[in-house]
Design a protein around this motif. Structure first.
Motif, PDB file in Angstrom:
ATOM      1  N   ASN A 366       0.310  -1.183   0.231  1.00  0.00           N
ATOM      2  CA  ASN A 366       0.059   0.219   0.042  1.00  0.00           C
ATOM      3  C   ASN A 366       0.994   1.596   0.238  1.00  0.00           C
ATOM      4  O   ASN A 366       0.346   2.344  -0.676  1.00  0.00           O
ATOM      5  CB  ASN A 366      -1.244  -0.024   1.366  1.00  0.00           C
ATOM      6  CG  ASN A 366      -2.084  -0.550   1.076  1.00  0.00           C
ATOM      7  OD1 ASN A 366      -3.135  -0.229   0.494  1.00  0.00           O
ATOM      8  ND2 ASN A 366      -1.718  -2.103   1.167  1.00  0.00           N
ATOM      9  N   VAL A 367       2.404   1.216   0.937  1.00  0.00           N
ATOM     10  CA  VAL A 367       3.327   2.360   0.590  1.00  0.00           C
ATOM     11  C   VAL A 367       3.251   2.741  -0.460  1.00  0.00           C
ATOM     12  O   VAL A 367       3.655   3.912  -1.295  1.00  0.00           O
ATOM     13  CB  VAL A 367       4.128   2.397   1.776  1.00  0.00           C
ATOM     14  CG1 VAL A 367       4.742   2.943   1.466  1.00  0.00           C
ATOM     15  CG2 VAL A 367       3.349   2.297   3.381  1.00  0.00           C
ATOM     16  N   ILE A 368       3.782   1.799  -1.506  1.00  0.00           N
ATOM     17  CA  ILE A 368       4.151   0.992  -2.584  1.00  0.00           C
ATOM     18  C   ILE A 368       3.211   2.037  -3.829  1.00  0.00           C
ATOM     19  O   ILE A 368       3.262   2.688  -4.397  1.00  0.00           O
ATOM     20  CB  ILE A 368       4.739   0.089  -3.421  1.00  0.00           C
ATOM     21  CG1 ILE A 368       6.058  -0.280  -2.698  1.00  0.00           C
ATOM     22  CG2 ILE A 368       5.438   0.043  -5.164  1.00  0.00           C
ATOM     23  CD1 ILE A 368       6.488  -1.979  -3.020  1.00  0.00           C
ATOM     24  N   LEU A 370       0.322   3.444  -2.888  1.00  0.00           N
ATOM     25  CA  LEU A 370       0.125   5.613  -2.421  1.00  0.00           C
ATOM     26  C   LEU A 370       1.353   6.555  -2.938  1.00  0.00           C
ATOM     27  O   LEU A 370       0.779   7.288  -3.369  1.00  0.00           O
ATOM     28  CB  LEU A 370       0.344   5.363  -0.649  1.00  0.00           C
ATOM     29  CG  LEU A 370       0.014   7.015  -0.470  1.00  0.00           C
ATOM     30  CD1 LEU A 370      -0.946   7.595  -0.957  1.00  0.00           C
ATOM     31  CD2 LEU A 370       0.272   6.535   1.139  1.00  0.00           C
ATOM     32  N   LEU A 371       2.226   5.713  -3.311  1.00  0.00           N
ATOM     33  CA  LEU A 371       3.818   6.576  -3.402  1.00  0.00           C
ATOM     34  C   LEU A 371       3.626   7.427  -5.179  1.00  0.00           C
ATOM     35  O   LEU A 371       3.901   8.072  -5.045  1.00  0.00           O
ATOM     36  CB  LEU A 371       5.445   6.194  -3.346  1.00  0.00           C
ATOM     37  CG  LEU A 371       5.219   6.001  -1.568  1.00  0.00           C
ATOM     38  CD1 LEU A 371       6.848   5.690  -1.224  1.00  0.00           C
ATOM     39  CD2 LEU A 371       5.285   8.066  -0.861  1.00  0.00           C
ATOM     40  N   SER A 372       3.774   5.756  -5.320  1.00  0.00           N
ATOM     41  CA  SER A 372       3.290   5.771  -7.184  1.00  0.00           C
ATOM     42  C   SER A 372       2.325   7.188  -7.267  1.00  0.00           C
ATOM     43  O   SER A 372       2.634   7.476  -8.479  1.00  0.00           O
ATOM     44  CB  SER A 372       3.296   4.354  -7.539  1.00  0.00           C
ATOM     45  OG  SER A 372       4.477   3.642  -7.043  1.00  0.00           O
ATOM     46  N   ILE A 374       1.515   9.372  -6.072  1.00  0.00           N
ATOM     47  CA  ILE A 374       1.086  11.063  -5.629  1.00  0.00           C
ATOM     48  C   ILE A 374       1.779  11.140  -7.356  1.00  0.00           C
ATOM     49  O   ILE A 374       2.319  12.497  -7.431  1.00  0.00           O
ATOM     50  CB  ILE A 374       1.987  10.756  -3.789  1.00  0.00           C
ATOM     51  CG1 ILE A 374       0.396  10.420  -2.483  1.00  0.00           C
ATOM     52  CG2 ILE A 374       2.458  12.408  -4.715  1.00  0.00           C
ATOM     53  CD1 ILE A 374       1.481  10.546  -1.843  1.00  0.00           C
ATOM     54  N   ILE A 375       2.988  10.167  -6.697  1.00  0.00           N
ATOM     55  CA  ILE A 375       4.592  11.204  -7.907  1.00  0.00           C
ATOM     56  C   ILE A 375       3.991  10.626  -9.291  1.00  0.00           C
ATOM     57  O   ILE A 375       3.848  11.303 -10.108  1.00  0.00           O
ATOM     58  CB  ILE A 375       5.593  10.013  -7.506  1.00  0.00           C
ATOM     59  CG1 ILE A 375       6.295   9.815  -6.075  1.00  0.00           C
ATOM     60  CG2 ILE A 375       6.605  10.254  -9.073  1.00  0.00           C
ATOM     61  CD1 ILE A 375       7.338   9.365  -5.924  1.00  0.00           C
ATOM     62  N   TRP A 390      -4.799  -0.384  -7.200  1.00  0.00           N
ATOM     63  CA  TRP A 390      -4.816   0.327  -5.920  1.00  0.00           C
ATOM     64  C   TRP A 390      -6.194  -0.884  -5.465  1.00  0.00           C
ATOM     65  O   TRP A 390      -6.148  -1.243  -3.729  1.00  0.00           O
ATOM     66  CB  TRP A 390      -4.688   1.621  -5.363  1.00  0.00           C
ATOM     67  CG  TRP A 390      -3.999   1.418  -3.483  1.00  0.00           C
ATOM     68  CD1 TRP A 390      -4.077   0.705  -2.953  1.00  0.00           C
ATOM     69  CD2 TRP A 390      -4.441   2.955  -3.526  1.00  0.00           C
ATOM     70  NE1 TRP A 390      -3.719   1.529  -1.473  1.00  0.00           N
ATOM     71  CE2 TRP A 390      -3.922   2.761  -2.036  1.00  0.00           C
ATOM     72  CE3 TRP A 390      -3.766   4.156  -3.854  1.00  0.00           C
ATOM     73  CZ2 TRP A 390      -3.179   3.760  -0.779  1.00  0.00           C
ATOM     74  CZ3 TRP A 390      -3.461   5.654  -3.235  1.00  0.00           C
ATOM     75  CH2 TRP A 390      -3.005   4.941  -1.412  1.00  0.00           C
TER      76      TRP A 390
END
Length: 612
Positions: A366-368, A370-372, A374-375, A390
């Motif tokens: 989920n962190v991967i 989330l960051l993906s 955003i970026i 996701w």
């Protein structure tokens, strides 16, 4: 000699793989697992109709001729040999690294002896599926998918712990290799290394069982990822998509019953993709027939297995891990017993515990994403695919965990369900799959953000600026170092386990009695001071496996009188002493004036049994 046998196995599979690439236009990355799956399904079909050994030699002869044909073509320049790229070389070197280690590795895990190694050994000895009379196979309702391929390899190279482990490794690595088929441009080093890095992470989340065993939890994940890789690689080619889907899902359905969840998931995605292809092309009867046939063939192997079990085993409904319809109805209605509530409490605690490796994996995924999001999604304005991924990942995760819970409630023995036996293994399977799918999507989205979008025009200058070029290069080198380090760590971990487990109870038994292949009816008592392994039945199952005998009991508690001890011995034909058991030595010293060191003894070696 063994090396030549392995080269023969490689040549046979390679011959078929080349044939499928040339005539069926299968992707060069996915063709290896497609080939192994297809051959395994053929062997499986032959086993159901009692032609297993005939199929082994038939497949081997045809495969050898195909390999010879293509080798001659390479030599005569009629069919030039395709050069290996960096991805293929990297996978081959990694495969060789682990193969050398596994060749020298013993079987250590409990479940190897309860089923996974036992069924391969049975197939190798009998060249046929077990029947009702073969009590050595306790889990007869378990499908034999991966075991059939492992058996095939052991026929060609010889039966041993190492040959079985390498056969399993071939299945796993050929599946993982298929993930590279999802790359938009395999010449982009960073994207290829990210796929490699995912394999290293898979090993981390598979730490509960590692590669030196025949358990199939990691294999289920690897083949499922190959199925999803096929969805990406063949998204516009219905014929190849259908061939890859039914071969891989068909194999997946007969590896383990829990694999049916991934079969259903795969078929759902396949139908969606197929319909999208039909909209792009045409809703012809031919295409609709192809889709329907693919769905049928994907489910057929499991249906045939159910038919085989019901036709050959009269007590199949009483088998361990068989699903109880009444318990399932109670669970679905929410009417839980006291025991069921206890199982539910333990399940919820384990599922949300940060001490669980699977829970940490879910957070990482989920962190991967989330960051993906955003970026790439927000900054580069490509949110749709990442957001759908996701949501889909978390939805599948929830459904899968509900399925695990139902399994504990309705299909597993209570004593195992209460302690959530195998929970980390089951959870690691879905974590590996979802992590792999997430990284596939991430890599493809990253490629879409590169400065030069035409792969044919990309070169050392295809960067927005010198800064982004250096960032790309340094990231690639750092990730490559990280990946190689994790692979070496995993390999060293297996070597370390082999070293510290040299005195493992299974290895003690093997060193004393060897690895027998002749079925025996003699009654054998195993004496061991290792209370934990005796109480867990590990000693008993390992002894049954190496002695190839179902009439084996293990005992640690010998607080008996002389008369009780003699009465116990009279019930057996042989006694296997594994260690210096204090109480056993005291009794034999008192009764026979001698101590029996570790070894296998005939009951006649205990004279007082016959003199009284």
């Amino acid at each position: 000699m063994k090396l030549m046998s392995w080269i023969l196995v490689w040549a046979i599979i390679g011959g078929y793989a080349k044939f499928f690439r040339v005539h069926l236009k299968m992707d060069r990355r996915l063709v290896w697992i497609f080939t192994i799956s297809s051959l395994t399904l053929l062997l499986y079909l032959a086993s159901l109709f009692q032609f297993l050994l005939v199929a082994v030699w038939g497949i081997s002869i045809v495969g050898s001729l195909l390999a010879l044909y293509y080798i001659v073509g390479n030599v005569t320049k009629r069919d030039p040999l395709q050069r290996l790229d960096a991805v293929a070389i990297g996978m081959l070197l990694t495969l060789l690294l682990f193969a050398v280690t596994l060749w020298q590795s013993p079987l250590l895990h409990y479940d190897n002896f309860t089923h996974w190694a036992t069924i391969v050994k049975f197939l190798n000895i009998n060249n046929a599926l077990p029947t009702q009379a073969d009590a050595i196979i306790g889990y007869y309702t378990y499908p034999v998918g991966s075991s059939i391929f492992n058996y095939y390899v052991t026929v060609l190279v010889g039966f041993s712990d190492g040959s079985m482990l390498i056969a399993q490794l071939l299945l796993i690595f050929s599946s993982l290799y298929g993930m590279f088929a999802t790359l938009k441009d395999s010449n982009r080093l960073l994207m290829s290394i990210m796929i490699f890095a995912s394999f290293a992470l898979f090993n981390y989340f598979n730490i509960a069982i590692r590669l030196n065993n025949l358990l199939v939890d990691y294999l289920l994940a690897a083949i499922t990822l190959a199925v999803f890789s096929g969805f990406v690689a063949y998204k516009d080619r219905l014929i190849q998509l259908s061939l890859n889907t039914f071969a891989l899902l068909g194999l997946l359905s007969i590896i383990k019953t829990s694999g049916l969840f991934f079969v259903a998931l795969g078929l759902l995605v396949y139908v969606i993709l197929s319909i999208s292809i039909l909209f792009k092309k045409s809703f012809s009867l031919r295409n609709i027939f192809l889709i329907s046939t693919t769905i049928f063939l994907s489910a057929l192997p499991y249906g045939l297995w159910q038919w085989h079990v019901e036709a050959n085993f009269t007590n199949s409904q009483e088998a361990k891990h068989a699903i109880s319809s009444s318990d399932l109805n109670l669970a679905l209605s929410g009417k839980l017993t006291g025991t069921a509530k206890e199982i539910l409490d333990h399940f919820l605690l384990s599922s949300f515990s940060l001490n669980s490796l699977a829970s940490r994996g879910i957070i990482l995924i989920n962190v991967i994403l989330l960051l993906s999001f955003i970026i790439i999604g927000i900054l580069h304005k490509r949110p749709k695919i990442l957001l759908l991924t996701w949501l889909g990942v978390d939805a599948v995760l929830i459904v899968y965990y509900i399925g695990i819970l139902l399994m504990y409630l309705v299909a597993m023995p209570t004593d195992e369900a209460i302690v959530l036996a195998g929970f980390e293994r089951y959870a690691s399977t879905i974590v590996i799959i979802l992590l792999g799918v997430s990284l596939i999507v991430l890599v493809r989205e990253m490629d879409s953000c590169l400065y030069e979008q035409n792969p044919l025009r990309r070169n050392v200058r295809s960067y927005r600026s010198l800064l982004t070029k250096r960032l790309y290069q340094h990231s690639s080198l750092a990730l490559l170092f990280f990946t190689v380090s994790l692979f070496l760590s995993e390999n060293n971990g297996v070597l370390y386990n082999n070293k510290i487990e040299a005195s493992n109870i299974s290895q003690q038994i093997k060193s004393l009695v060897g690895d027998r292949r002749e079925k025996s009816e003699e009654r054998i008592l195993v004496i061991s001071a290792d209370k934990e392994n005796v109480d867990s039945y590990f000693t008993q199952y390992a002894a049954r496996y190496y002695l190839w005998n179902t009439h084996v009991d293990a005992r640690e508690d010998l607080m008996l009188s002389s008369q009780e001890f003699e009465k116990l011995l009279k019930e057996y034909d042989q006694v296997l002493v594994l260690d210096n058991h204090y109480t056993f030595n005291a009794l034999t010293k008192q009764l026979y004036s001698k101590i029996y060191p570790p070894g296998l003894y005939q009951i006649s070696d205990f004279p007082m049994v016959y003199s009284k």
